[in-house]
Structure formats: C-alpha cells, structure tokens
Write a protein that holds these residues in place. Structure first.
Motif, PDB file in Angstrom:
ATOM      1  N   UNK A  65       0.657  -1.192  -0.559  1.00 49.00           N
ATOM      2  CA  UNK A  65      -0.332  -0.062  -0.020  1.00 49.00           C
ATOM      3  C   UNK A  65       0.904   0.991   0.061  1.00 49.00           C
ATOM      4  N   UNK A  66       1.768   0.792   0.789  1.00 48.76           N
ATOM      5  CA  UNK A  66       2.965   2.330   0.843  1.00 48.76           C
ATOM      6  C   UNK A  66       3.336   3.052  -0.249  1.00 48.76           C
ATOM      7  N   UNK A  67       4.164   1.953  -1.422  1.00 52.42           N
ATOM      8  CA  UNK A  67       4.614   1.760  -2.569  1.00 52.42           C
ATOM      9  C   UNK A  67       4.059   1.994  -3.890  1.00 52.42           C
ATOM     10  N   UNK A  68       2.736   1.551  -3.526  1.00 51.45           N
ATOM     11  CA  UNK A  68       1.966   1.825  -4.554  1.00 51.45           C
ATOM     12  C   UNK A  68       1.786   2.958  -5.539  1.00 51.45           C
ATOM     13  N   UNK A  69       1.172   3.318  -6.782  1.00 50.06           N
ATOM     14  CA  UNK A  69       0.787   5.064  -6.529  1.00 50.06           C
ATOM     15  C   UNK A  69      -0.657   4.576  -7.050  1.00 50.06           C
ATOM     16  N   UNK A  70      -1.218   3.669  -7.700  1.00 48.29           N
ATOM     17  CA  UNK A  70      -2.342   3.275  -7.976  1.00 48.29           C
ATOM     18  C   UNK A  70      -3.616   3.040  -7.215  1.00 48.29           C
ATOM     19  N   UNK A  71      -4.409   4.170  -8.116  1.00 49.27           N
ATOM     20  CA  UNK A  71      -5.005   4.700  -6.046  1.00 49.27           C
ATOM     21  C   UNK A  71      -6.403   3.534  -6.495  1.00 49.27           C
ATOM     22  N   UNK A  72      -7.102   3.387  -6.881  1.00 55.06           N
ATOM     23  CA  UNK A  72      -7.681   2.256  -6.495  1.00 55.06           C
ATOM     24  C   UNK A  72      -7.745   0.761  -5.073  1.00 55.06           C
ATOM     25  N   UNK A  73      -5.953  -0.077  -6.136  1.00 51.90           N
ATOM     26  CA  UNK A  73      -5.344  -0.967  -5.830  1.00 51.90           C
ATOM     27  C   UNK A  73      -4.923  -0.577  -4.160  1.00 51.90           C
ATOM     28  N   UNK A  74      -4.584   0.975  -4.206  1.00 50.73           N
ATOM     29  CA  UNK A  74      -3.778   0.983  -3.104  1.00 50.73           C
ATOM     30  C   UNK A  74      -4.781   1.063  -2.031  1.00 50.73           C
ATOM     31  N   UNK A  75      -6.356   1.900  -2.222  1.00 53.01           N
ATOM     32  CA  UNK A  75      -6.929   1.274  -1.725  1.00 53.01           C
ATOM     33  C   UNK A  75      -7.976   0.154  -0.933  1.00 53.01           C
ATOM     34  N   UNK A  76      -7.907  -0.312  -2.308  1.00 47.56           N
ATOM     35  CA  UNK A  76      -8.263  -2.158  -1.576  1.00 47.56           C
ATOM     36  C   UNK A  76      -7.399  -2.545  -0.777  1.00 47.56           C
ATOM     37  N   UNK A  77      -5.973  -2.398  -0.660  1.00 44.90           N
ATOM     38  CA  UNK A  77      -4.595  -2.629   0.268  1.00 44.90           C
ATOM     39  C   UNK A  77      -5.225  -2.096   1.546  1.00 44.90           C
ATOM     40  N   UNK A  78      -5.362  -1.395   1.378  1.00 45.04           N
ATOM     41  CA  UNK A  78      -5.567  -0.297   3.349  1.00 45.04           C
ATOM     42  C   UNK A  78      -6.914  -0.664   3.951  1.00 45.04           C
ATOM     43  N   UNK A  79      -8.416  -1.220   2.716  1.00 43.96           N
ATOM     44  CA  UNK A  79      -9.786  -1.189   3.449  1.00 43.96           C
ATOM     45  C   UNK A  79      -9.574  -2.646   3.325  1.00 43.96           C
ATOM     46  N   UNK A  80      -9.528  -3.404   2.205  1.00 42.22           N
ATOM     47  CA  UNK A  80      -9.895  -4.765   2.055  1.00 42.22           C
ATOM     48  C   UNK A  80      -9.680  -5.663   3.266  1.00 42.22           C
ATOM     49  N   UNK A  81      -7.979  -5.375   4.149  1.00 48.36           N
ATOM     50  CA  UNK A  81      -7.633  -6.654   5.187  1.00 48.36           C
ATOM     51  C   UNK A  81      -7.738  -5.805   6.244  1.00 48.36           C
ATOM     52  N   UNK A  82      -9.197  -5.647   6.429  1.00 49.20           N
ATOM     53  CA  UNK A  82      -9.014  -4.539   8.261  1.00 49.20           C
ATOM     54  C   UNK A  82     -10.385  -6.026   8.944  1.00 49.20           C
ATOM     55  N   UNK A  83     -10.388  -5.308   9.909  1.00 50.05           N
ATOM     56  CA  UNK A  83     -11.655  -5.795  10.994  1.00 50.05           C
ATOM     57  C   UNK A  83     -12.936  -5.108  10.238  1.00 50.05           C
ATOM     58  N   UNK A  84     -13.222  -4.310   9.210  1.00 52.32           N
ATOM     59  CA  UNK A  84     -14.590  -3.621   8.333  1.00 52.32           C
ATOM     60  C   UNK A  84     -14.942  -5.143   7.146  1.00 52.32           C
ATOM     61  N   UNK A  85     -16.217  -5.548   8.523  1.00 50.47           N
ATOM     62  CA  UNK A  85     -16.746  -7.027   7.354  1.00 50.47           C
ATOM     63  C   UNK A  85     -16.812  -6.783   5.948  1.00 50.47           C
TER      64      UNK A  85
END
Length: 248
Positions: free
Chosen positions: A43-63
């Motif tokens: 997430x820190x290295x990628x500059x692609x906004x949508x993929x970075x958002x998925x990396x930041x969001x998908x692997x959390x406690x959010x259902x």
C-alpha cells in the motif's frame, strides 16, 4: 513485488491479465496466511489509487459486505473522475481540430470544474510560459498528458497543446504526440494531426470513452474480487478461477 513494478501499476492501462497477476503474486508471497506487513508495504509503495485503497481497506476488521460496498463506491468515484478527465481531453482535442479560439477551449474546460483554484488568467499565463519553454527546447520539451493528473493540472497541460497548435499548426504537434501516457488522448491527437473532420473525431472519442469506462469498471470489479479472495485466504488455484471469470 519489486518497488519499481508496484509503482508502474496503472489499472486503467494494464490488461486484465496484469491485474490478476498482481493479486496472484501477492498470494504466492504470503502463501496460506494474510501477512499485514506485506500488504502495508504494498500500500505504501503503489501509486495506483484504486489498488492502494483496496490494500488499505480489505485487510482490516471491516466486514466483507461493507468492504465490497466501499469498493463499489470507490469504483464509481474513480469512474466519475475518469469521465471528467476524458471530457477535458475531448474539449481540447476538438478545439485543436477546429482551430478554435483558445480562450473558448479554456472556458469550455473550466465549465467542468465547479470550484477551480486557478483563474482563467492564471492558467493562460502558465500555459503561455510553457509555450515559451517549448519554443526554446523544441523536441526536448515534454508535456505529459495523463488521466491520473489532478483536473486543473490536466487543463493546464491541455491548454499548452491548444496554444501550441494555434501557433505551430496541427503538424507542430507531431514531435509531442508520443508524450501522452493516456491512449484516449493519443488516439484523439493522432486523428487531429491526420486532419479528420471534427464530427468524425467526436464520434470516435465518444465510442472510445464508452469502451474505456466499461473496461475500467470490469478491471476494478476484478481487483475487488481478487482482493476479497486474498482476504478470505482462498487457494492460489481458486483465486485463479476467480480471475478467469473476467477473461474470455
């Protein structure tokens, strides 16, 4: 993945196979576990906004259901932004094709921006400064058009092309024709330089826009499904089956 390859990711330009390969490579790296450090580094290295958002969001406690909903919302925001950028490019290209008044082109582009931070005079002055630099540098001067640019920066670069074509003629765009990173703009510029009628250019750009938006939608759907499959610790083979659903 290497830092260079992560930074090179461009979801809008890369093929479906490239998106699938990206997520499958993460699966290979992590194996049967979800490794937060690997995902954080990505997430820190990628500059692609949508993929970075998925990396930041998908692997959390959010259902998972909420992650999917958020992914859809982000997808629509991304599509709206892409739609805006292509509209700005289209206005500039049609103005060049018609040899129109540069100020009219700027006013039409400005109409798409509800709260611009730069005035018409400021954009014109900055674009003219770029023209002067181009006159001195000629073929060595690069003005890159990219859909990832903020809207006002894109308008500024497009105004350079409008003013340069007004000064040097459509043939004067040829040395700069390869500087764009956006196929949509490059295709339109090619038609302009070839002297196609404005109506033909408009028709082709409208078709290209619809196809590009459709392709972008599928690519983001694939990225979301692959991210959720990785989150669910799906096997490599099953993740590959998910990807195959998007490819004929």
């Amino acid at each position: 993945m290497s830092e260079e390859s992560v930074k090179d990711i461009n979801l809008l330009e890369m093929p479906m196979e490239g998106i699938a390969a990206y997520w499958l490579s993460l699966k290979k790296i992590m194996g049967t576990k979800v490794v937060p450090k690997v995902l954080q580094d990505e997430a820190e290295k990628t500059e692609e906004p949508y993929i970075r958002y998925l990396l930041d969001t998908c692997f959390t406690s959010i259902p998972e259901s909420e992650v999917r909903r958020l992914g859809w919302i982000r997808r629509e925001s991304t599509l709206n932004d892409l739609r805006l950028k292509m509209a700005l490019m289209r206005e500039a290209l049609l103005s060049i094709a018609a040899a129109g008044n540069p100020r009219k082109a700027l006013l039409r582009m400005g109409a798409y921006l509800p709260e611009p931070s730069l005035s018409e005079e400021q954009i014109t002055k900055m674009a003219l400064d770029m023209v002067r630099l181009a006159e001195k540098s000629k073929d060595n001067y690069v003005v890159t058009v990219d859909a990832s640019l903020p809207a006002e920066q894109l308008v500024l670069k497009l105004m350079f092309y409008v003013l340069w074509a007004r000064r040097e003629g459509k043939a004067g765009l040829e040395p700069m024709a390869e500087n764009g990173r956006c196929r949509f703009f490059n295709q339109g510029l090619g038609m302009v330089m070839d002297g196609f009628e404005r109506s033909v250019i408009l028709s082709c750009l409208e078709i290209a826009e619809a196809e590009r938006l459709g392709a972008a939608t599928l690519k983001m759907n694939l990225a979301l499904d692959m991210a959720l499959a990785l989150r669910a610790k799906m096997s490599y083979d099953d993740m590959f089956k998910v990807a195959r659903a998007y490819m004929l």
